[in-house]
Design an enzyme around this catalytic site. Structure first.
Site, PDB file in Angstrom:
ATOM      1  N   GLY A  13       0.826  -1.215   0.000  1.00  0.00           N
ATOM      2  CA  GLY A  13       0.000   0.000   0.000  1.00  0.00           C
ATOM      3  C   GLY A  13       0.850   1.251   0.000  1.00  0.00           C
ATOM      4  CG  ASN A  15      -1.005   3.384  -4.223  1.00  0.00           C
ATOM      5  OD1 ASN A  15      -1.084   2.330  -3.616  1.00  0.00           O
ATOM      6  ND2 ASN A  15      -2.059   4.124  -4.498  1.00  0.00           N
ATOM      7  CB  ILE A  18       1.043   5.794   6.516  1.00  0.00           C
ATOM      8  CG1 ILE A  18       0.171   6.764   7.331  1.00  0.00           C
ATOM      9  CG2 ILE A  18       2.150   5.207   7.386  1.00  0.00           C
ATOM     10  CD1 ILE A  18      -0.714   6.083   8.380  1.00  0.00           C
ATOM     11  CB  SER A 142      -5.723   1.348  13.674  1.00  0.00           C
ATOM     12  OG  SER A 142      -6.618   2.304  14.201  1.00  0.00           O
ATOM     13  CE1 TYR A 167      -8.751   0.422   9.002  1.00  0.00           C
ATOM     14  CE2 TYR A 167      -9.209   1.298  11.184  1.00  0.00           C
ATOM     15  CZ  TYR A 167      -8.386   1.196  10.085  1.00  0.00           C
ATOM     16  OH  TYR A 167      -7.170   1.865  10.077  1.00  0.00           O
TER      17      TYR A 167
END
Ligand code: NAP
Length: 284
Positions: A13, A15, A18, A142, A167
Site C-alpha cells: 500500500g 502508493n 503513510i 490502529s 475495520y
C-alpha cells in the site's frame, strides 16, 4: 540508525498516505524499496516521484492485491524470482468499507485486505526472511483495535456488519497475530512488531463507499498529522539500531506502547493463528 544502503524492503500500500511516505523515507536512506501495490498506474506515478525526489533508481514496483490470495502468491513468487534477500517487510496497506463485500476467495473484504492478505504474504516470505536474518516484519495496526473483538463463530462478519467495527476487528487481529508470530519466530533473528500510526491525513476512507466516512475524514483534516509524520514509527522500526532486537511489541510515536489487554491473551492469539491457517488452507 542502521546503514540501510543495499537493504531490500517491501512496503504494501505504498502508493498513498503513510505507505508512500514510508517508502520515500527508506528510498532516501539508499534502500531498495519494492512498492507492493494493487494498481500499476497509481504505483508507477509514485515510483517516478520517489526516484525524482531521492535519486534512488532501485525503487521497484510489483503488483500485490491483498484482497486476492492468488495475487499475493503471484507477488511472492515473482519477488523471490527477482531478489535473493528481504530485510524488511512492512505490512502497511489498509482499507475500510461501508458495506459488506466478498472477495473472489469468498472472504469479507476488510479482513482480507487488512489481515488475511498480510498473514499470507508474510507466511509465503518467511523462508527468505529467515535466510536474510536479521530481518524485520512491521505490521501497521490502529488504536481502533481497542474497539474491536474477535468472534470465532463469525470471523467473516456474516451475521452483522458495520464498517468501522469490522475495520477495528481486523486491526485487533493483526495486532494479536504480531504477538503470536513474534513468539513463534523467537531465536530466528526475525523481529515482528506492530505500529499504531496515530490520526493521519491520508486517503483512508476514500474507497469506503460511504460519503459520510469520506466527509468525516475531510472534516478532520485540521486535527490530523501529516502522512510524513504518520510514517515515522514505521521508518523507525525498519531502520533504527535501537530496536534491532526488539520483537513482539507495539510502537506509537517511536515508543513502545500498550495495546488492549485482550491482545496479550496467548490462548486467543493461538486460536486466531489456527483459525487463520485453516481459512487460508495452510498447513501448520
Ligand atoms: N490514516 C490514519 O489515521 C490511520 C490511523 C491508524 C492506522 N492507519 C493504517 O495505516 C495504514 C495506511 O493507511 P493510510 O492512512 O495511509 O491510508 P491510504 O492513504 O488510503 O493508504 C492505504 C493504502 O492501502 C492500499 N490498499 C487498499 N486496498 C488494497 C488492496 N486490496 N491491495 C493492496 N493495497 C491496498 C491503498 O491502495 P489504493 O490507493 O490502490 O487504494 C493505499 O496505497 C492502513 O493499514 C491504515 O489502516 C491509518
Amino acid at each position: 540508525m542502521s546503514d540501510m544502503k543495499g537493504k531490500i524492503c517491501i512496503v504494501t500500500g505504498s502508493n498513498s498516505g503513510i505507505g508512500k511516505e514510508t517508502a520515500l523515507a527508506l528510498a532516501n536512506m539508499g534502500t531498495t524499496v519494492v512498492l507492493a501495490v494493487r494498481n500499476r498506474e497509481r504505483g508507477e506515478k509514485v515510483r517516478v516521484e520517489i526516484i525524482n525526489e531521492t535519486g534512488n533508481h532501485a525503487t521497484d514496483l510489483m503488483i500485490c492485491d491483498l484482497s486476492s490470495m492468488d495475487s499475493v502468491r503471484q507477488f511472492t513468487k515473482e519477488f523471490m524470482g527477482k531478489y535473493d534477500k528481504l530485510d524488511v517487510l512492512i505490512n502497511n496497506a489498509g482499507a475500510i468499507f461501508n458495506k459488506r463485500q466478498v472477495t473472489t476467495d469468498g472472504f469479507e473484504r476488510t479482513i482480507a485486505v487488512n489481515y488475511l492478505g498480510h498473514f499470507l504474504l508474510t507466511h509465503e516470505l518467511l523462508t527468505i526472511l529467515k535466510s536474510s536474518a536479521p530481518s524485520r516484519v512491521i505490521n501497521v495496526s490502529s488504536g481502533m483495535h481497542k474497539t474491536g473483538n474477535i468472534d470465532f463463530d463469525d470471523l467473516q462478519s456474516e451475521r452483522s456488519y458495520r464498517g468501522m467495527k469490522v475495520y477495528a476487528n481486523s486491526k485487533l487481529m493483526i495486532t494479536m497475530y504480531t504477538y503470536e508470530l513474534a513468539r513463534r519466530l523467537e531465536g530466528t533473528e526475525i523481529t515482528v512488531n506492530v505500529v499504531e500510526p496515530g490520526f493521519v491525513a491520508t486517503n483512508l476512507g476514500r474507497n469506503s463507499g460511504s460519503r459520510l466516512y469520506s466527509l468525516m475524514y475531510r472534516l478532520m483534516r485540521p486535527i490530523q498529522m501529516k502522512a510524513k509524520k504518520g510514517a515515522e514509527t514505521s521508518v523507525y522500526l525498519a531502520s533504527s539500531d535501537e530496536v534491532k532486537s526488539v520483537t513482539g511489541k507495539c510502537f506509537s510515536k517511536q515508543q513502545q506502547t500498550k495495546t488492549a489487554q485482550i491482545t496479550y491473551n496467548q490462548e486467543i492469539q493461538n486460536r486466531l493463528w489456527y483459525a487463520t491457517m485453516e481459512l487460508l488452507g495452510l498447513n501448520s
